[in-house]
Design an enzyme around this catalytic site. Sequence first.
Site: not given
Length: 264
Positions: A114, A111, A151, A88-90, A147, A156-157, A1
């Site tokens: 992103m 968030s 990960k 953007g880290t969960t 993913h 989170g989404t 990322m």
Amino acid sequence: MGKAVINAAEAAGVHVVPVSFGCEEESGKTLQIGEKEFLVHGPSDRESVLASVLDKYPNLIVVDYTVPSAVNGNAELYSKVGVPFVMGTTGGDRDLLHKTVEDSKIYAVISPQMGKQVVAFLAAMEIMAEQFPGAFSGYSLQVLESHQASKVDASGTAKAVISCFNKLGVSFDMDQIKLIRDPRQQLEMVGVPEEHLSGHAFHMYHLTSPDDTVTFEFQHNVCGRSIYAEGTVDAVLFLAKKIEEKDHKRVYNMIDVLREGNMR
């Protein structure tokens, strides 16, 4: 990322400061990204280094893509030094994260997602849940998310979408999410292109009526990281504007960024 964000930022004309932070094992390493060489600093000197970088670049905004275990410690660091950030880290303790930042009164965009289009989808789900509570009462839900193997936590989404379905009357616990992290399953069962095994996000939400006569499917598949990197740069530009305006609000999310418009 990090590499994706750097490339997107430079394409947007944003100046990238060639400094990075990592674990102790990475301390002292250099990374060549494009024409810039990035020196990686370990945990032991990150506070002094960050303070000196902020002193040199007073308009600095940090971008954080790390791991769930680092979320709260990093937020405490940014708050202590007084540097605004986009995270953007969960994972991590999200309530503590927001409290830490709000108490410090620094500016931040936080968030777990992103990708602008995915955020718009999530916002639509939240509107539906708010306006039509119980609309899917009695329906059963299956959630599959795939993913890259690196990960470690559930998306989170996915958790946010499931919370919407809960409000819509669906009974589903977060531990029922089917996590796919095995590359062979991702290829054969999920249909992830081989070239994107190292960076993808495939989500499927399947609803079935109590009598099995009606089904609904919601799905979003992302290959690569450009969608997140572009959203991150938009969040940085948004936050810079809010800082310049001395906006009374300090902590934002990607829905705030979407509502503002003016995205690339």
